[in-house]
Design an enzyme around this catalytic site. Structure first.
Site, PDB file in Angstrom:
ATOM      1  N   HIS A  69       0.834  -1.193   0.000  1.00 38.17           N
ATOM      2  CA  HIS A  69       0.000   0.000   0.000  1.00 38.17           C
ATOM      3  C   HIS A  69       0.874   1.249   0.000  1.00 38.17           C
ATOM      4  O   HIS A  69       2.055   1.214   0.373  1.00 38.17           O
ATOM      5  CB  HIS A  69      -0.925  -0.007   1.215  1.00 38.17           C
ATOM      6  CG  HIS A  69      -2.021  -1.022   1.112  1.00 38.17           C
ATOM      7  ND1 HIS A  69      -3.043  -1.096   2.016  1.00 38.17           N
ATOM      8  CD2 HIS A  69      -2.266  -1.993   0.189  1.00 38.17           C
ATOM      9  CE1 HIS A  69      -3.875  -2.071   1.677  1.00 38.17           C
ATOM     10  NE2 HIS A  69      -3.417  -2.631   0.579  1.00 38.17           N
ATOM     11  N   GLU A  71       0.933   3.855   1.913  1.00 36.83           N
ATOM     12  CA  GLU A  71       1.475   4.251   3.211  1.00 36.83           C
ATOM     13  C   GLU A  71       2.726   3.438   3.548  1.00 36.83           C
ATOM     14  O   GLU A  71       3.713   3.977   4.033  1.00 36.83           O
ATOM     15  CB  GLU A  71       0.422   4.051   4.313  1.00 36.83           C
ATOM     16  CG  GLU A  71      -0.858   4.824   4.090  1.00 36.83           C
ATOM     17  CD  GLU A  71      -1.929   4.063   3.323  1.00 36.83           C
ATOM     18  OE1 GLU A  71      -3.119   4.322   3.568  1.00 36.83           O
ATOM     19  OE2 GLU A  71      -1.597   3.215   2.462  1.00 36.83           O
ATOM     20  N   CYS A  97      -5.972   1.418   5.401  1.00 35.99           N
ATOM     21  CA  CYS A  97      -6.488   0.147   5.894  1.00 35.99           C
ATOM     22  C   CYS A  97      -6.013  -0.015   7.332  1.00 35.99           C
ATOM     23  O   CYS A  97      -5.180   0.752   7.821  1.00 35.99           O
ATOM     24  CB  CYS A  97      -6.009  -1.008   5.008  1.00 35.99           C
ATOM     25  SG  CYS A  97      -4.252  -1.413   5.195  1.00 35.99           S
ATOM     26  N   CYS A 100      -2.124  -0.495   7.632  1.00 35.03           N
ATOM     27  CA  CYS A 100      -1.375   0.737   7.365  1.00 35.03           C
ATOM     28  C   CYS A 100      -1.574   1.751   8.485  1.00 35.03           C
ATOM     29  O   CYS A 100      -0.637   2.462   8.862  1.00 35.03           O
ATOM     30  CB  CYS A 100      -1.770   1.331   6.015  1.00 35.03           C
ATOM     31  SG  CYS A 100      -1.138   0.403   4.603  1.00 35.03           S
TER      32      CYS A 100
END
Length: 164
Positions: A69, A71, A97, A100
């Site tokens: 992801h 992040e 999410c 993250c």
């Protein structure tokens, strides 16, 4: 009109998201401290490995696990370059999410700014419990306004090195 700092950094996160390689969602993240960009990230495959857009997504429990992801990629970029992000703000195109969100908290992020939500996440709960400020902002204008013809000190190239 000149954008606010939050709108400026969210727009940079949108620009980072254009590098994303998973067709299921494009997400961008910009880590900022004292109005300076520390690191950026977008969702994409691990370095040197195939991208979803080339070989397809790898779906497990309705999530593509081929990609990191945005992040996580921003956090890894900062770590690889020895940049402390303790006390920084994360500007993310989408609500992080759960995983993250926990990584951002553990890394010392103190504020998260987003303009859209993400399904099935406990991010908001973890941010609240960890005293991380969550700010929901309006999505910035998707257009970058740069009118070269109106600037008296700038002029277009007659020919570029790479013609479009």
């Amino acid at each position: 009109m000149r954008p606010s700092w939050d709108q400026y950094f969210l727009k940079l996160a949108m620009l980072a998201s254009e590098r994303a390689t998973c067709p299921r969602m494009h997400c961008g993240c910009v880590l900022v401290k004292h109005k300076h960009v520390l690191a950026t990230g977008y969702n994409g495959s691990l370095p040197g490995l195939p991208h979803c857009e080339d070989v397809g997504c790898l779906i497990v429990d309705n999530h593509c696990i081929r990609t990191n992801h945005a992040e996580m990629n921003a956090l890894m970029q900062a770590a690889k370059n020895g940049v402390s992000i303790n006390g920084a703000t994360a500007y993310v195109t989408n609500m992080p999410c759960t995983t993250c969100a926990k990584a951002l908290i553990a890394a010392g992020i103190k504020r998260v700014v987003v303009f859209s939500d993400y399904h099935s996440t406990y991010a908001e709960m973890f941010f609240k419990d960890a005293d991380v400020r969550l700010d929901r902002q309006a999505m910035p204008d998707k257009v970058i306004t740069y009118d070269i013809d109106s600037f008296s000190s700038a002029k277009k190239f007659e020919k570029t090195d790479i013609e479009s």
